[in-house]
Scaffold this active site. Structure first.
Site, PDB file in Angstrom:
ATOM      1  N   GLU A  57     -60.774   0.507   7.436  1.00  0.00           N
ATOM      2  CA  GLU A  57     -59.261   0.698   7.432  1.00  0.00           C
ATOM      3  C   GLU A  57     -58.601   0.219   8.713  1.00  0.00           C
ATOM      4  O   GLU A  57     -58.231   1.132   9.282  1.00  0.00           O
ATOM      5  CB  GLU A  57     -58.742   1.778   6.781  1.00  0.00           C
ATOM      6  CG  GLU A  57     -59.233   2.277   5.345  1.00  0.00           C
ATOM      7  CD  GLU A  57     -58.528   3.489   4.895  1.00  0.00           C
ATOM      8  OE1 GLU A  57     -57.950   4.229   5.723  1.00  0.00           O
ATOM      9  OE2 GLU A  57     -58.620   3.651   3.639  1.00  0.00           O
ATOM     10  N   GLU A  68     -63.274   3.296  -1.570  1.00  0.00           N
ATOM     11  CA  GLU A  68     -63.046   4.543  -1.762  1.00  0.00           C
ATOM     12  C   GLU A  68     -61.731   4.452  -2.735  1.00  0.00           C
ATOM     13  O   GLU A  68     -61.185   3.791  -2.918  1.00  0.00           O
ATOM     14  CB  GLU A  68     -62.197   5.131  -0.357  1.00  0.00           C
ATOM     15  CG  GLU A  68     -62.937   5.514   0.817  1.00  0.00           C
ATOM     16  CD  GLU A  68     -62.437   5.850   2.116  1.00  0.00           C
ATOM     17  OE1 GLU A  68     -61.150   6.355   1.879  1.00  0.00           O
ATOM     18  OE2 GLU A  68     -62.724   5.540   3.061  1.00  0.00           O
TER      19      GLU A  68
HETATM   20  C1  FCB Z   1     -58.674   7.083   3.750  1.00  0.00           C
HETATM   21  C2  FCB Z   1     -59.603   7.037   4.726  1.00  0.00           C
HETATM   22  C3  FCB Z   1     -60.551   8.559   4.330  1.00  0.00           C
HETATM   23  C4  FCB Z   1     -59.783   9.706   3.682  1.00  0.00           C
HETATM   24  C5  FCB Z   1     -58.930   8.997   2.596  1.00  0.00           C
HETATM   25  C6  FCB Z   1     -58.001   9.959   1.960  1.00  0.00           C
HETATM   26  O1  FCB Z   1     -57.433   6.446   4.341  1.00  0.00           O
HETATM   27  O2  FCB Z   1     -60.442   6.070   4.974  1.00  0.00           O
HETATM   28  O3  FCB Z   1     -61.089   8.774   5.583  1.00  0.00           O
HETATM   29  O4  FCB Z   1     -59.146  10.255   4.582  1.00  0.00           O
HETATM   30  O5  FCB Z   1     -58.059   8.051   3.089  1.00  0.00           O
END
Ligand code: FCB
Length: 449
Positions: free
Chosen positions: A166, A355
């Protein structure tokens, strides 16, 4: 009831990040990170919490991996803490740090769980921030060396590499809005950080290819592909600004297309680009990772610095206040597959959801279980999207739930629980939530709801 099918080789994983789970910040020769420093600033993190202990994953990784195996997870996405490998950011390599990640990978192998390692998930060595951090070009040679050490020392154990997690959050939360480490509020620094993060990614990939390693390597983005707040032409235009500033400045250079004109010409922002930079960034990669949680509508706002603003959505929200919009995931996957079609001379670039998940105020019930019905619903909705887009031919190859464990949620401290496994922070007791059992069934082929 609907039945969903996933390809046999679909990668089912769970994700964590070093600072959020490891703890043991003063053990194993680890140096200081910007999150250690930031968490100590009054008011930076909820209730002054920090990652000193976190989930104590540094000591309990074997127990955590055994739980992954019970759930049937096939891949573990973890991140390598740069301050464990090169404690001062540059200079001496710390063999204890390398040994830790080797042990972790060996434990994964025992259960046939693939190791997916992210080089950088936000815990920059503090001495590098003191030298200007991501806003300063000197970080590039430091990152190149760090990446090379990781590839050389762990390359035989890691099955998938992710360069950076990110870049958006690093540059904008860390250097523009200041609510993540290192806590700057400076547009020029943020734009420089964008460029240096893109560069660092490309340089790491270039280094990786030089070493001749074969495992796939890619990047993880959190992208916005939002819908307009209203049917007005102004809001439609605002969406293009949001896309340009929040998405295209990361995707386009990596795909060899430079920075978007909406940002460089219309908004008149400039990035510290030097000769040869665009070639360095646009290294062919083997896959793209996306982290998807939510989608908010965008409205025009001439008083906002970049001419757009995010509005609340009508959707139900999670404990983060994030609207639950599975349709946004579908739109983003289709959009991304289209954007990357033919890139690097390949017919398609595999996509992984690196994620996805949600926070709720989960508690262990009197029966000793955690009945996280809302998380199961969230996962069902997003997994249904995954199954559907695969049917449509989108090259989605895997899904990593965020997170394996409840953990340190950055500026929210321990208040936001994202895990499919509950962590009692007083005792470090792990309790798989109902969602872990749900996921176990899905992975085993019982994807029906
Ligand atoms: C993302 C991050 C991760 C976590 C999630 C909820 O932005 O990559 O580390 O905090 O959000």
């Amino acid at each position: 009831m609907e039945k969903y099918t996933f390809p046999g080789d679909f990668v089912w994983g769970s994700a964590t990040a070093s600072y959020q789970v490891e703890g043991a910040i003063r053990e194993g020769g680890r140096g200081e990170s910007i999150w250690d420093t930031f968490a100590r600033k009054p008011g930076a993190v909820y209730a002054g919490e920090n990652g000193d202990v976190a989930c104590d994953h540094y000591h309990r990784y074997a127990e955590d991996i055994a739980l992954m195996a019970e759930i049937g997870l096939k891949s573990y996405r973890f991140s390598i803490a740069w301050p464990r490998i090169i404690p001062d950011g540059t200079g001496k390599v710390n063999p204890e740090g390398i040994a830790f990640y080797r042990k972790l990978c060996e434990e994964l192998r025992k259960y046939n769980i693939a190791a997916c390692a992210t080089l950088y998930h936000w815990d920059l060595p503090q001495p590098l921030e003191d030298a200007g951090g991501w806003a300063d070009r000197s970080i590039l040679s430091a990152f190149e060396t760090y990446a090379k050490v990781c590839f050389q020392e762990l390359g035989d154990m890691v099955d998938t590499w992710i360069t950076i997690n990110e870049p958006y959050c690093i540059a904008y939360h860390g250097y523009l809005r200041g609510f993540h480490a290192p806590g700057h509020r400076d547009t020029n620094k943020a734009l420089a950080a964008v460029h240096h993060l893109n560069m660092a990614h490309g340089i790491a990939v270039r280094e990786y290819r030089k070493l001749g390693l074969q495992a796939p390597i890619g990047i993880t983005w959190n992208l916005v592909t939002p819908r307009p707040a209203t049917a007005s032409a102004a809001d439609a235009k605002a969406v293009t600004y949001a896309m340009a500033f929040d998405t295209d400045v990361f995707t386009l250079p990596c795909l060899g297309r430079g920075y978007p004109e909406l940002v460089t010409k219309d908004l008149q922002y400039s990035f510290p680009v030097k000769d040869g930079d665009f070639e360095a960034i646009a290294q062919p990669i083997d896959f793209i990772g996306i982290n998807y949680y939510a989608e908010s509508p965008v409205a025009a706002d001439d008083s906002a610095p970049h001419k757009f603003t995010y509005k609340p959505s009508w959707h139900e929200v999670t404990a983060m206040g994030w609207p639950i919009v599975p349709g946004g995931l579908e739109r983003q996957l289709i959009w991304l597959a289209d954007l990357t079609k033919g890139a690097f001379g390949k017919a398609e670039i595999p996509i992984y959801i690196t994620e996805n998940g949600c926070a709720y105020n989960d508690e262990v019930s009197a029966d000793g279980k955690v009945h996280d019905r809302k998380r199961i619903e969230y996962l069902q909705q997003h997994l249904a999207v995954c199954a559907n887009v695969i049917q449509k031919g989108i090259p989605l190859k895997g899904y990593y739930v965020w997170s394996l464990l409840d953990n340190f949620e950055w500026s929210y401290g321990y208040t936001k629980r994202f895990g499919i496994i509950h962590v009692d922070y007083k005792t470090q007791k792990r309790t798989p939530k109902d969602s872990a059992y749900f996921l176990r069934d899905v992975i085993a082929g019982f994807a029906e709801w």
